[in-house]
Design an enzyme around this catalytic site. Structure first.
Site, short mmCIF file in Angstrom:
data_model
loop_
_atom_site.label_atom_id
_atom_site.label_comp_id
_atom_site.label_asym_id
_atom_site.label_seq_id
_atom_site.Cartn_x
_atom_site.Cartn_y
_atom_site.Cartn_z
CE1 TYR A 66 -3.13 3.23 0.74
CE2 TYR A 66 -3.67 2.07 2.89
CZ TYR A 66 -3.80 3.00 2.00
OH TYR A 66 -4.57 4.15 2.08
CE LYS A 94 -5.48 2.09 -0.83
NZ LYS A 94 -5.43 3.24 -1.51
C1 LIG Z 1 -5.65 10.04 1.31
C2 LIG Z 1 -6.76 8.91 0.97
O1 LIG Z 1 -7.41 8.73 2.03
N1 LIG Z 1 -6.99 8.47 -0.11
C3 LIG Z 1 -8.06 7.65 -0.49
C4 LIG Z 1 -7.67 6.38 -1.04
O2 LIG Z 1 -6.38 5.79 -1.05
C5 LIG Z 1 -8.84 8.11 -1.70
O3 LIG Z 1 -10.07 7.13 -1.92
C6 LIG Z 1 -9.47 9.56 -1.37
O4 LIG Z 1 -10.20 9.61 -0.20
C7 LIG Z 1 -10.14 10.24 -2.45
O5 LIG Z 1 -9.35 10.00 -3.87
C8 LIG Z 1 -10.62 11.66 -2.44
O6 LIG Z 1 -9.55 12.38 -2.58
C1 LIG Z 2 -8.77 4.83 0.52
C2 LIG Z 2 -8.05 3.53 0.93
O1 LIG Z 2 -7.54 2.63 0.34
C3 LIG Z 2 -7.91 3.62 2.50
O2 LIG Z 2 -8.63 3.95 2.93
O3 LIG Z 2 -6.78 2.98 2.68
#
Ligand SMILES: CC(=O)N[C@H](C=O)[C@@H](O)[C@H](O)[C@H](O)CO
Ligand SMILES: CC(=O)C(=O)O
Length: 312
Positions: free
Chosen positions: A143, A173
């Site tokens: 990740y 990811k």
């Molecule tokens: C930093 C963070 O939490 N990123 C999320 C997933 O990795 C995203 O799903 C964001 O929430 C999304 O892209 C909105 O900015």
């Molecule tokens: C956005 C995402 O992948 C997380 O919540 O870890």
């Protein structure tokens, strides 16, 4: 060796961890949450205890219980349940990895430790390898989220030769806006053996063009259906329609980012859209304001993102 399970693809919702008003985990709504994702959003994969799930704010015991509940409720309904088992303590991370295997999860993911940080690729891989080895039959995902971990080791560098070190490695990811790095991950993955999952929801279309095999994100909890329409248009090579969907999604995300957007606000939005109470976040996060929720609701309405509301 990891079982050659069907490759993880399409949308993966990063689940929220529902909580009660007094800050305990609200296990009672997880079954409904699964049904909502599958039936209302068309999302059949989940990523549990990650950023959105406040995984790093939960105790190890809570993380085990949350993971077990999602796996149990998702049985015969969800395609894949990936559990984030990253922790600052290698021992805790291994315990969570073993537990994920015991409960029958479909994969595990790990972030880079972010207090004592690995100074180079080899150090980071050594850590990841020890965690992966605790669940030798489970697909392992790295990740990558440099903005939150502060670990800036490029993903394409990490990927190079990783399967020699971590035989269960199945993909990434990738939560970063660096499409050069992401593109070079795809370019290296000629045999398409790895799942390269993009994690910046507002830029997913660009990542699809680069060759992303799927996406993990917080907004797929409530914009899964819209995003699936974008994926369908992309599959049909109808790029004009796909771009229209992406712009529409961007209008919403851009609006909430300007108001201040994170897990707390995602909990408020998900409660509003799904009718399932997500409750407050846990400290150090603070509950979204009523003003935020009212503004987000007005924006969702104006974009026609609010389907018929489910009874609560
Ligand atoms: C930093 C963070 O939490 N990123 C999320 C997933 O990795 C995203 O799903 C964001 O929430 C999304 O892209 C909105 O900015
Ligand atoms: C956005 C995402 O992948 C997380 O919540 O870890």
């Amino acid at each position: 060796m990891a079982l050659p399970k069907k490759k993880l693809q399409g949308l993966v919702a990063a689940t929220l961890t529902p909580m009660t008003e007094n800050g305990e985990i609200n296990f009672s709504v997880i079954g409904r949450y699964v049904d909502y994702l599958v039936k209302d959003q068309g999302v059949k994969n989940i990523f549990v205890n990650g950023t959105t799930g406040e995984g790093l704010s939960l105790s190890v015991s809570e993380r085990r219980q949350v993971a077990a509940e999602w796996v149990a409720q998702g049985k015969n309904k969800l395609d894949q349940v990936v559990i984030h088992v990253g922790a600052l303590s290698l021992k805790e991370s291994q315990e969570l990895a073993r537990h994920a295997a015991e409960i029958g999860a479909d994969g595990i993911a790990v972030i880079a430790p972010f207090f004592f940080k690995s100074q180079n690729k080899d150090a980071l891989i050594s850590f990841l390898k020890e965690v992966a080895a605790a669940a030798p039959a489970l697909p392992f995902y790295y990740y990558h989220i440099p903005a939150l971990t502060g670990v800036k080791i490029r993903a394409e560098e990490l990927l190079d030769g990783i399967q020699d070190k971590i035989p269960t490695f199945q993909g990434l990811k990738f939560t970063d806006t660096d499409l050069l790095d992401f593109g070079q991950c795809v370019d290296q993955n000629h045999q398409r053996q790895f799942a390269l999952l993009f994690g910046v929801d507002e830029q997913l279309l660009s990542a699809l063009i680069m060759g992303a095999s799927g996406a993990v994100g917080s907004t797929y909890n409530y914009l899964g259906k819209k995003t699936n329409q974008m994926l369908e248009a992309f599959e049909k090579k109808d790029f004009t329609t796909a771009l229209n969907y992406q712009f529409c999604i961007q209008r919403f995300i851009n609006y909430v980012i300007k108001l201040g957007f994170g897990v707390s606000q995602t909990k408020a939005i998900m409660t509003l859209v799904s009718g399932i109470p997500m409750g407050p976040p846990r400290l150090p996060l603070q509950k979204a304001t009523q003003e935020f929720t009212a503004n987000a609701e007005a924006k969702l309405k104006s974009l026609d993102f609010l389907g018929p509301k489910k009874g609560t």
